[in-house]
Motif scaffolding. Structure first.
Motif, PDB file in Angstrom:
ATOM      1  N   GLU A 776     -17.586  22.176 -33.679  1.00  0.00           N
ATOM      2  CA  GLU A 776     -17.487  23.195 -34.723  1.00  0.00           C
ATOM      3  C   GLU A 776     -17.853  22.674 -36.107  1.00  0.00           C
ATOM      4  OE1 GLU A 776     -13.588  24.787 -34.467  1.00  0.00           O
ATOM      5  OE2 GLU A 776     -13.891  25.675 -32.447  1.00  0.00           O
ATOM      6  N   VAL A 777     -18.075  21.340 -36.289  1.00  0.00           N
ATOM      7  CA  VAL A 777     -18.486  20.712 -37.557  1.00  0.00           C
ATOM      8  C   VAL A 777     -17.593  21.230 -38.686  1.00  0.00           C
ATOM      9  CG1 VAL A 777     -20.485  20.024 -38.947  1.00  0.00           C
ATOM     10  CG2 VAL A 777     -20.826  20.868 -36.630  1.00  0.00           C
ATOM     11  N   GLU A 778     -16.296  20.997 -38.546  1.00  0.00           N
ATOM     12  CA  GLU A 778     -15.330  21.529 -39.516  1.00  0.00           C
ATOM     13  C   GLU A 778     -15.421  20.817 -40.857  1.00  0.00           C
ATOM     14  OE1 GLU A 778     -11.571  21.236 -37.645  1.00  0.00           O
ATOM     15  OE2 GLU A 778     -11.945  22.839 -36.170  1.00  0.00           O
ATOM     16  N   ASP A 779     -15.743  19.518 -40.874  1.00  0.00           N
ATOM     17  CA  ASP A 779     -15.798  18.779 -42.146  1.00  0.00           C
ATOM     18  C   ASP A 779     -17.184  18.802 -42.770  1.00  0.00           C
ATOM     19  OD1 ASP A 779     -17.014  17.322 -40.206  1.00  0.00           O
ATOM     20  OD2 ASP A 779     -15.899  15.458 -40.561  1.00  0.00           O
ATOM     21  N   GLY A 780     -18.153  19.515 -42.177  1.00  0.00           N
ATOM     22  CA  GLY A 780     -19.507  19.609 -42.714  1.00  0.00           C
ATOM     23  C   GLY A 780     -20.396  18.443 -42.392  1.00  0.00           C
ATOM     24  N   GLN A 781     -19.908  17.431 -41.735  1.00  0.00           N
ATOM     25  CA  GLN A 781     -20.710  16.245 -41.393  1.00  0.00           C
ATOM     26  C   GLN A 781     -20.904  16.213 -39.875  1.00  0.00           C
ATOM     27  OE1 GLN A 781     -19.047  12.580 -42.757  1.00  0.00           O
ATOM     28  NE2 GLN A 781     -20.797  11.343 -42.091  1.00  0.00           N
ATOM     29  N   LYS A 782     -22.196  16.209 -39.496  1.00  0.00           N
ATOM     30  CA  LYS A 782     -22.517  16.212 -38.064  1.00  0.00           C
ATOM     31  C   LYS A 782     -22.349  14.826 -37.474  1.00  0.00           C
ATOM     32  CE  LYS A 782     -25.904  19.986 -38.208  1.00  0.00           C
ATOM     33  NZ  LYS A 782     -27.286  20.392 -37.875  1.00  0.00           N
ATOM     34  N   CYS A 783     -21.865  14.834 -36.239  1.00  0.00           N
ATOM     35  CA  CYS A 783     -21.783  13.562 -35.519  1.00  0.00           C
ATOM     36  C   CYS A 783     -23.112  13.260 -34.858  1.00  0.00           C
ATOM     37  CB  CYS A 783     -20.654  13.607 -34.492  1.00  0.00           C
ATOM     38  SG  CYS A 783     -20.921  14.841 -33.203  1.00  0.00           S
ATOM     39  N   SER A 784     -23.243  12.046 -34.378  1.00  0.00           N
ATOM     40  CA  SER A 784     -24.502  11.651 -33.718  1.00  0.00           C
ATOM     41  C   SER A 784     -24.526  12.136 -32.255  1.00  0.00           C
ATOM     42  CB  SER A 784     -24.666  10.134 -33.774  1.00  0.00           C
ATOM     43  OG  SER A 784     -23.636   9.515 -33.017  1.00  0.00           O
ATOM     44  N   PHE A 785     -25.711  12.105 -31.718  1.00  0.00           N
ATOM     45  CA  PHE A 785     -25.893  12.503 -30.315  1.00  0.00           C
ATOM     46  C   PHE A 785     -25.152  11.547 -29.380  1.00  0.00           C
ATOM     47  CE2 PHE A 785     -28.340  12.131 -26.353  1.00  0.00           C
ATOM     48  CZ  PHE A 785     -28.261  13.445 -25.895  1.00  0.00           C
ATOM     49  N   GLU A 786     -25.096  10.283 -29.727  1.00  0.00           N
ATOM     50  CA  GLU A 786     -24.418   9.293 -28.902  1.00  0.00           C
ATOM     51  C   GLU A 786     -22.906   9.522 -28.864  1.00  0.00           C
ATOM     52  OE1 GLU A 786     -26.713   8.727 -31.086  1.00  0.00           O
ATOM     53  OE2 GLU A 786     -28.363   8.028 -29.798  1.00  0.00           O
ATOM     54  N   GLU A 787     -22.338  10.013 -29.983  1.00  0.00           N
ATOM     55  CA  GLU A 787     -20.905  10.284 -29.978  1.00  0.00           C
ATOM     56  C   GLU A 787     -20.545  11.437 -29.032  1.00  0.00           C
ATOM     57  OE1 GLU A 787     -19.881   8.869 -34.571  1.00  0.00           O
ATOM     58  OE2 GLU A 787     -20.149  10.984 -34.086  1.00  0.00           O
ATOM     59  N   LEU A 788     -21.371  12.459 -29.012  1.00  0.00           N
ATOM     60  CA  LEU A 788     -21.134  13.548 -28.043  1.00  0.00           C
ATOM     61  C   LEU A 788     -21.263  13.061 -26.605  1.00  0.00           C
ATOM     62  CD1 LEU A 788     -22.948  16.606 -29.683  1.00  0.00           C
ATOM     63  CD2 LEU A 788     -20.503  16.099 -29.632  1.00  0.00           C
ATOM     64  N   ARG A 789     -22.226  12.187 -26.349  1.00  0.00           N
ATOM     65  CA  ARG A 789     -22.391  11.651 -25.000  1.00  0.00           C
ATOM     66  C   ARG A 789     -21.173  10.833 -24.579  1.00  0.00           C
ATOM     67  NH1 ARG A 789     -25.193  13.221 -21.093  1.00  0.00           N
ATOM     68  NH2 ARG A 789     -27.162  13.199 -22.262  1.00  0.00           N
ATOM     69  N   ALA A 790     -20.548  10.121 -25.534  1.00  0.00           N
ATOM     70  CA  ALA A 790     -19.357   9.324 -25.224  1.00  0.00           C
ATOM     71  C   ALA A 790     -18.188  10.233 -24.845  1.00  0.00           C
ATOM     72  CB  ALA A 790     -18.998   8.447 -26.415  1.00  0.00           C
ATOM     73  N   LEU A 791     -18.008  11.359 -25.528  1.00  0.00           N
ATOM     74  CA  LEU A 791     -16.949  12.290 -25.163  1.00  0.00           C
ATOM     75  C   LEU A 791     -17.152  12.848 -23.737  1.00  0.00           C
ATOM     76  CD1 LEU A 791     -16.515  14.269 -28.513  1.00  0.00           C
ATOM     77  CD2 LEU A 791     -14.912  12.643 -27.504  1.00  0.00           C
ATOM     78  N   GLU A 792     -18.387  13.128 -23.371  1.00  0.00           N
ATOM     79  CA  GLU A 792     -18.668  13.654 -22.015  1.00  0.00           C
ATOM     80  C   GLU A 792     -18.399  12.577 -20.962  1.00  0.00           C
ATOM     81  OE1 GLU A 792     -20.935  14.582 -18.428  1.00  0.00           O
ATOM     82  OE2 GLU A 792     -21.430  12.983 -19.853  1.00  0.00           O
ATOM     83  N   SER A 793     -18.697  11.330 -21.269  1.00  0.00           N
ATOM     84  CA  SER A 793     -18.431  10.233 -20.326  1.00  0.00           C
ATOM     85  C   SER A 793     -16.936  10.038 -20.140  1.00  0.00           C
ATOM     86  CB  SER A 793     -19.066   8.944 -20.838  1.00  0.00           C
ATOM     87  OG  SER A 793     -20.465   9.098 -20.957  1.00  0.00           O
ATOM     88  N   GLU A 794     -16.166  10.207 -21.221  1.00  0.00           N
ATOM     89  CA  GLU A 794     -14.711  10.069 -21.120  1.00  0.00           C
ATOM     90  C   GLU A 794     -14.134  11.127 -20.180  1.00  0.00           C
ATOM     91  OE1 GLU A 794     -10.710  10.224 -23.993  1.00  0.00           O
ATOM     92  OE2 GLU A 794     -12.729  10.454 -24.843  1.00  0.00           O
TER      93      GLU A 794
END
Length: 1538
Positions: A776-794
């Motif tokens: 939802e990008v609540e703080d206005g700063q986008k995360c990287s693609f690698e960070e999203l991939r880490a959440l899916e791996s978890e």
């Protein structure tokens, strides 16, 4: 639904799934995916991907097993009930001293159980008899109506079932017997109607397994001869307790010894045993005194066994009779072999005349034996050990022998129907063997196993670790059974199954209602039937309702895996059933509490195991409650399993943790309730117990057999037992103070375990918050693609459930990966300059916007912006070029190449492409229409026009398109006109076609139909030239040539005037040939007209003649024209036909002479010493003729059956007139016989043939048959001239005179009074019944008719019948003439040549009469002919009498009519009777007209004047013979016709 009789209807198919490789990787995931669909059917089939083929890992040489024995008709529940009933009733009669023999009704064994059940349902025996409803009973047993079967069923019921039912009920026993008129009434009971013990088609060494009663075996039966030898058997009477069945098993050893009792058997109508109380309260069985007066001697025909008296004198004083309680008359005291009680033989009901021999049971023992419940049913173990090879040989041999065809050719549908027929049959007892429940730990699994001793190959290693390996699936991480340490055989450790055809597994559900999976390694299919879990209780209810007898003795019958029931029966009661055929390499999965059963189609090898998933846990808890109600043992403790899983929640995936948490919560709540009830009872003592360390049999509830784990109640004073907390009142009767609680966990420890499970289940929440913030990008700063991939791996590592949030994360990652992939493909395509799937300009802009809206930062967005700037620059250059009036072709091509390298689809590129296509198409049109160019075909022009329609429109393009369209339209018009001329039914003349071709040549296009029209016109002109040549030739054309020209002319699409002429000529020739065929050929003749007209040159060999006759019937034999050496070309040459015909005549004569010599040397079948073995003659039927009915052909001397050929008719042939032939003139009787091999045609008269020749002369066509007919006519005329010349000689003339004198003497001598005295009265009766139309045939018997009495006149008015002619045979004498050898030899030679002619000549008959008169009468032939004609003559006389009767009735009706109507009717009848068919009238008139001008002298002129005529030789003198005039006027006898 009666599946046993109406046939088996297969249930619907179960779901079949074919997973992809991606779906097949995880078996539990895939099963969870298909569960919503498959669970509704109970079972499903899974076909692995084609490449998944695990190797067979069993050591075949060391694999040895002992199978189970399965008797098919004992598996089915309803059939087993019937068999048990038959065993009980057979035991009842066996104890009575009788062997049960089941009768046959309407060619099938009577179903005693169904009969008994229907009688009970209809209200009982007395009610049915009172209402006379036995016909309804027969109808319910599906017997056909109207055959009095109800009475027969009543008789069988009274004799067999009714005594047993009365004995079972304990009521008075009444044995209704009826007096019989003869022994025939009991013939069904005198024959052993027992069901066969085993089928002959069965596996080896099965015959030793049998536990059915003696009614299944054929007992030895005493014969009358045995009774005569044994005086004891003569005294045999009905004895023993209970009623007896009459007439059991008495058979004569030989049919000659069987005698019917002329006097009926008189038996007492009822034998009633009454129960009367004695003084001491005991029951005594007495017989009424009036029943003792009946004589039982007539009932001695029973198969009873005599017994010896085992009572000795020293012990008899210590026993008393149980009826009269007296110990006197100890010599008549009878000891029971069952209970050792004593009975006087005169106290029994009925009393016994003497001490019986053998085993004897008292009434009390018989009642006890019949009331004894049946033993629990189960499978026996075979005694023979098999290897896979030996079992397979046995199984394949059994199946091949049973179905009488190779095993691989037997349809599965046939095996399925036969299986259900066998299991429902009480008549056929088929036994098979099944290697079931073989432990894979001991014998080895069919799958590769990782911990095996041998080294595995890489391929085996892959399958050894596969989740679909049945050794691996139960212990997968997400399988519940992996938390059980023990190797439970059959559940965690697979079982092996080696099947053969018909071997079955019965209806059952898996232990603990678990899943099961079955894999068929190899072999023939396995047929499955399944019922979903929702219908499990319904199935149990239906089976209990249909077969309550089985469940009364075995309440847990369905848990024994020994009972089948026909799926059709279940479906008829509303149970949903599905089926499937599991082939090799396929899986079948059964779902929790899904009943399933099935059988094997043949020899195969399967493996099965159980497994449990998280969704099974509620079903497993319900199963424990179900087991508790049934008091059934558990395989493992469900509570222990749940607690063990809850102890290590971190090892559970999230879905499993959630499911265990739910089950644990329910279990803790129930445990609290039960312990609270324990406290309320006052039990306060408790101690901890590690139940998992105890054996299962030491921690089972003594009440419900449940394996305890959380807690149990025990007693200090009763240490051997314990109960679960649900049965605390059933432990013992000790005080509550002596009872104590044994528990595994305290009530404080259980909530802690629940909390750990909850923490494991709630670990998902923290992870979900991180994902929600990132997406939802609540703080206005986008995360990287690698960070999203880490959440899916978890989520994957921690086994989180597939929730909506996880799906959003996966979708975001998939969308980002798709954008990156498109950018990489776009950039790489530009660099490599290769053609790839291009993006539109809009898609490129959307891609840029999509990458900007993703919740993760992507650096590839700058590459997309660079490509978009290149596209905008290219668009500016392309618009500039399109705006110019005449852009150069090089500029356009360079812009197109530049646009293709962009990797983006730009609109301007399409406009440039259209401009290029217009220019290229205009160039092609100019080249095609150029005057110097070669003519293009119409197809090319049409393709060019179609291509022009696809080119973008412009003024120059539209103009060229219009010109091309006009040219194509004109060409198509002429092409259509040519096609019409080629295909139209109304053909056009050559001149019309030439005009069309000339006009079409002006079109500058090549037209295929115009060219075809040219070719057809050329062929027509050539055909006309051929017709002119053949018509203007020196000779008439042959029919074959004309037919060929007609066939060619009909195929030409040109109107030909000459064709009609040729067709008329061919039609006329065919008409003549058909008329000639009707004249010569017999009905259904195998010969052609040309074969009949030509000589038979192959007459020398009798074997060839017979074989050719048989081949003629089959249409395989070559024709006589081919045997003459005449080819198709030779038949066109008249000279060749004449030469071949002349040579054929000589060969035919030589061949028949040789054949006569051969056949004359054969022994006569009429001789008494002749046998079939010595005779070499062969009839047309292929058999050797022998006996009285054989006839010898007068031409070839071969013998034939009189019934196989047409023979002369003595009674039916036309008789000589009164003035010419008396009956005793035997040489004039029609006894001449020519076989069908010698007489091939009807043999018309010469006058008819000459009429055909005259008609042939008018034909403008040459026929081979016509030339052959001319040769045959010439041959016949030559023979006729020779015959007349010889008959006109002085010697023959004198012989004819002598023959005339003998005839006159016979006319003057005989009188009716002088006829033989042996002429029976029936002959005169038959003479009196004759009509007056045959009067002239008998009037030649007497010359002086004035002295005839009235009776004599009536007798002579009748045609001589068989008895009259037979009576004349002794008076026949001969020879009448003495023929010298000089006279006989020429006559016989002429007779031989005349018989070879296929023409009827009067001279032939005259010569035959002379030869007959010159030899003794052939009495044997005459008798044979009379015998053969007798049946036909009787039928004709019957028809004549019927006709006369109808005529008399018609005359009576006609008398009442007016004279005017009578006159009109008579005139109409006369007109109808004189009328003939137009064709026949025309032919007759033509024949009579031609015969008026034909004479024998003019025949040669006819032959010479015909353009088809042959060269005539001198026929010799053609003189008349006045002395032969009387003979020539005699009617020629009718020849036989095949």
């Amino acid at each position: 639904m009666d599946s046993g009789t109406d046939g088996f209807l297969p249930p619907p198919e179960c779901p079949v799934f074919e997973p992809t490789w991606a779906e097949f990787r995880d078996p539990l995931d895939y099963i969870a995916k298909i569960r919503p669909i498959a669970e509704k059917s109970g079972i499903c089939k899974i076909r692995p991907p084609p490449d998944w083929q695990p190797p067979f890992a069993v050591e075949v040489d060391n694999f040895r097993f002992t199978p189970r024995i399965q008797r098919l008709n004992e598996l089915e529940a309803e059939t087993r009930v019937k068999l048990n009933y038959l065993d009980q009733i057979a035991k009842f009669w066996e104890f009575q001293g009788s062997s049960l023999k089941i009768p046959n009704v309407e060619r099938r064994i009577l179903d005693l159980y169904s009969l008994s059940k229907i009688v009970v349902e209809e209200g009982g025996y007395e009610a049915i008899c009172k209402d006379r409803r036995w016909a309804r009973v027969a109808q319910r047993l599906k017997y056909p109506p109207g055959k009095n079967i109800g009475s027969l069923l009543r008789s069988h019921y009274e004799r067999i079932i009714y005594p047993y039912e009365m004995f079972q009920s304990g009521a008075n026993l009444v044995c209704n017997t009826h007096s019989f008129d003869s022994e025939e009434k009991d013939r069904e009971y005198n024959k052993p109607h027992s069901i066969p013990l085993r089928q002959s088609l069965q596996p080896s060494k099965f015959s030793s397994y049998s536990h059915r009663a003696k009614w299944r075996q054929a007992d030895p039966v005493p014969t009358e001869e045995d009774i005569k030898k044994n005086p004891e058997l003569k005294k045999l009477q009905i004895y023993g307790a209970g009623p007896k069945m009459m007439g059991l098993g008495l058979m004569a050893k030989d049919k000659t010894l069987q005698k019917k009792d002329k006097e009926g058997i008189i038996c007492p109508h009822a034998i009633t045993m009454k129960e009367e109380p004695s003084g001491d309260g005991k029951v005594m069985f007495t017989l009424p005194k009036e029943d003792l007066n009946y004589n039982l001697e007539s009932c001695t025909k029973m198969t009873m066994q005599l017994r010896k008296n085992h009572c000795s004198a020293q012990f008899i004083d210590s026993y008393v009779c149980r009826m009269c309680f007296q110990g006197d008359e100890d010599d008549k005291l009878l000891l029971c072999d069952g209970c050792d009680d004593n009975y006087h033989i005169f106290c029994l009901s009925p009393p016994l005349p003497e001490i019986p021999r053998g085993v004897w049971r008292c009434p009390k023992c018989i009642m006890a034996e019949c009331k004894r419940p049946p033993e629990a049913f189960g499978f026996e173990q075979a005694t023979q050990e098999y290897t896979l090879q030996s079992f397979g040989e046995m199984a394949d041999s059994f199946k091949a022998d049973y179905f009488n065809m190779p095993v691989h050719m037997v349809p599965t549908e046939l095996v399925e129907k036969e299986f259900w027929r066998l299991v429902s049959s009480i008549e056929e007892d088929v036994t098979v063997e099944y290697g079931a429940d073989i432990h894979s730990k001991e014998f080895g699994s069919g799958f590769p196993v990782a911990n095996s001793k041998g080294n595995l190959s890489p391929e085996e290693e892959e399958y050894a670790t596969s989740g679909w390996n049945l050794n691996v699936m139960p212990v997968l991480d997400r399988s519940v059974l992996c938390h059980i340490n023990a190797d439970i055989s059959g559940m965690k450790v697979p079982w092996l199954y080696v099947g053969m055809v018909f071997s079955a597994f019965c209806w059952h559900i898996e232990d603990h209602w678990s899943y099961s999976i079955n894999y068929l390694h190899w072999g023939e299919p396995k047929t499955w039937y399944g019922v979903p879990s929702l219908a499990a209780e319904h199935l149990e209810e239906v089976m209990k309702r249909l077969t309550p007898e089985l469940f009364d003795s075995q309440p847990d019958l369905l848990h024994q895996l020994v009972t089948l029931m026909n799926p059709n029966t279940l479906m008829s009661h509303g149970v949903p059933v599905v089926r499937t055929n599991q082939c090799a390499g396929e899986f079948v999965i059964t779902f929790p509490r899904a009943y399933h059963s099935g059988f094997n189609q043949g020899y195969n090898f399967a493996e099965a195991v159980n497994f449990c998933t998280a969704d099974w846990l509620p079903a497993g808890r319900q199963c424990i409650e179900h087991y508790r109600r049934l008091r059934r043992y558990c395989v493992f403790s469900h509570e222990e399993l749940i607690c063990k899983m809850a102890a290590f929640p971190e090892k559970l995936d999230l879905s499993m943790a959630v499911a265990v948490h739910k089950e644990m919560f329910i279990m803790v709540q129930e445990e609290r309730r039960l312990r609270k009830a324990l406290l309320e009872k006052g039990i306060t003592e408790a101690e901890r117990e590690a139940f998992e360390l105890l054996p299962d049999d030491e921690r089972q509830c003594i009440k419900c057999k449940t394996t305890c784990f959380l807690s149990a109640l025990a007693c200090y004073d009763c240490p051997d037992g314990l109960v679960c907390l649900s049965h605390i009142n059933d432990l013992c009767k000790c005080s509550s103070s002596r009872q104590y609680l044994r528990y595994r966990y305290t009530l404080d420890e259980l909530p802690n375990m629940l909390h750990k499970l909850k923490v494991r289940a709630e670990s998902f929440d923290s992870w979900a918050n991180k994902v929600r913030v990132a997406l939802e990008v609540e703080d206005g700063q986008k995360c990287s693609f690698e960070e999203l991939r880490a959440l899916e791996s978890e989520a994957r590592e921690r086994r989180f459930p597939n929730s909506e949030l996880l799906q959003r994360l996966k979708n975001c990652l998939n969308e980002a990966e798709a954008c990156v992939s498109q950018v990489l493909r776009l950039v790489s395509g530009q660099k490599a300059r290769v053609e790839t799937l291009q993006l539109t300009l809009t898609e490129l802009q959307v891609l840029l916007e999509q990458m900007g809206s993703l919740p993760c930062a992507m650096h590839q967005i700058w590459d997309v912006k660079g490509v978009l700037e290149q596209v905008e620059a290219y668009q500016a250059d392309a618009r500039k070029a399109l705006a110019s009036l005449s852009p150069s072709l090089g500029l356009l091509r360079s812009l197109l190449e530049r646009g293709q390298q962009l990797g983006v689809e730009v609109p301007e590129v399409h406009q440039l492409q259209q401009l290029m296509e217009q220019t290229q198409w205009l160039d092609e049109v100019k080249q095609a229409l150029a005057p110097s160019a070669q003519r293009g075909s119409l197809v090319i022009m049409q393709e060019l026009l179609v291509t022009g329609t696809k080119v973008a429109s412009s003024p120059s393009v539209d103009k060229a398109r219009a010109e091309l369209q006009e040219l194509v339209t004109i060409a198509e018009c002429w092409e259509e006109k040519a096609h019409f001329c080629l295909k139209d039914r109304q053909k056009h003349s050559p001149a019309t076609l030439e005009a069309i071709i000339r006009e079409a040549e002006n079109i500058p296009v090549y037209l295929p139909n115009i060219q075809a029209l040219k070719d057809a016109l050329t062929k027509a002109q050539a055909w006309i030239a051929d017709v002119d040549e053949i018509q203007n030739g020196d000779h008439y054309p042959c029919l074959d040539d004309l037919e060929g020209l007609v066939a060619v002319g009909r195929d030409l699409p040109v109107g030909l005037e000459e064709l009609r002429q040729l067709e008329l000529q061919v039609l006329t020739a065919h008409s003549w040939r058909e008329k000639a065929s009707k004249t010569f050929l017999k009905k259904n003749s195998f010969y052609t007209l040309l074969e009949v007209l030509c000589p038979c040159v192959d007459a020398s060999s009798d074997g060839n003649r017979q074989s050719r006759w048989m081949e003629k019937e089959l249409g395989l034999c070559i024709s006589d024209t081919e045997l003459l050496g005449l080819s198709a070309q030779n038949l066109r040459d008249p000279g060749s036909v004449i030469v071949a015909f002349k040579e054929g005549e000589q060969k035919e004569k030589e061949g028949i002479l040789q054949l006569r010599r051969t056949n004359s040397a054969k022994p006569s079948p009429l001789a008494s010493s002749t046998t079939a073995a010595s005779a070499t003659s062969t009839c047309v039927c292929g058999q050797v003729p022998a006996g009285v009915g054989a006839l010898q052909c007068d031409l070839c001397q071969e013998w034939f059956h009189g019934r196989c050929v047409s023979v002369p008719r003595l009674l039916g042939s036309q008789r000589p007139s009164l003035t010419s032939s008396p009956l005793l003139a035997w040489w004039e009787w029609d006894t001449k016989f020519l076989c069908p091999l010698c007489m091939r045609s009807r043999r018309p008269r010469l006058e008819t043939i000459l009429a055909l020749l005259v008609a042939l002369q008018r034909l403008p066509v040459r026929l081979p048959e016509g030339e052959a007919l001319q040769c045959l006519t010439e041959r016949a005329i030559c023979w006729q001239g020779r015959a007349r010349q010889f008959l006109a000689s002085e010697d023959v003339t004198a012989l004819m005179g002598q023959l005339a004198e003998v005839r006159q003497q016979l006319q003057a001598e005989p009188r009716l009074e002088e006829l033989p005295t042996q002429l029976s009265a029936s002959a005169f009766d038959s003479l009196r019944g004759g009509s007056s139309k045959d009067m002239p045939k008998v009037q030649g018997l007497l010359e002086n008719r004035d002295r005839m009495t009235c009776l004599e006149e009536v007798a002579l008015a009748q045609d001589p019948n068989l008895e009259l002619l037979s009576s004349l045979l002794p008076q026949l004498s001969g020879p009448v003439l003495e023929l010298s050898e000089e006279t006989r030899a020429p006559l016989e030679e002429l007779m031989l040549e005349g018989d070879l002619l296929e023409v009827t000549l009067d001279e032939n008959y005259s010569i035959w009469q002379l030869l007959q008169a010159g030899q003794p009468p052939d009495l044997k032939r005459i008798r044979t002919l009379l015998e053969l004609e007798k049946p036909e003559h009787q039928r004709s006389r019957t028809r004549v009498r019927a006709l006369e009767k109808r005529q008399r009735q018609q005359r009576k009706v006609d008398l009442g009519r007016k004279s005017k109507d009578l006159q009109e009717e008579l005139e109409a009848k006369k007109a109808r009777s004189s009328g003939v068919k137009p064709e026949e009238q025309e032919f007759v008139e033509e024949t009579e007209h031609e015969n008026t001008f034909l004479t024998l002298k003019g025949c040669s002129s006819i032959l010479k004047g015909n353009p088809n005529s042959l060269q005539q030789n001198d026929l010799g003198p053609m003189t008349s013979f006045p002395s032969l005039t009387p003979l020539l006027h005699l009617s020629y006898p009718q020849h036989q016709v095949l």
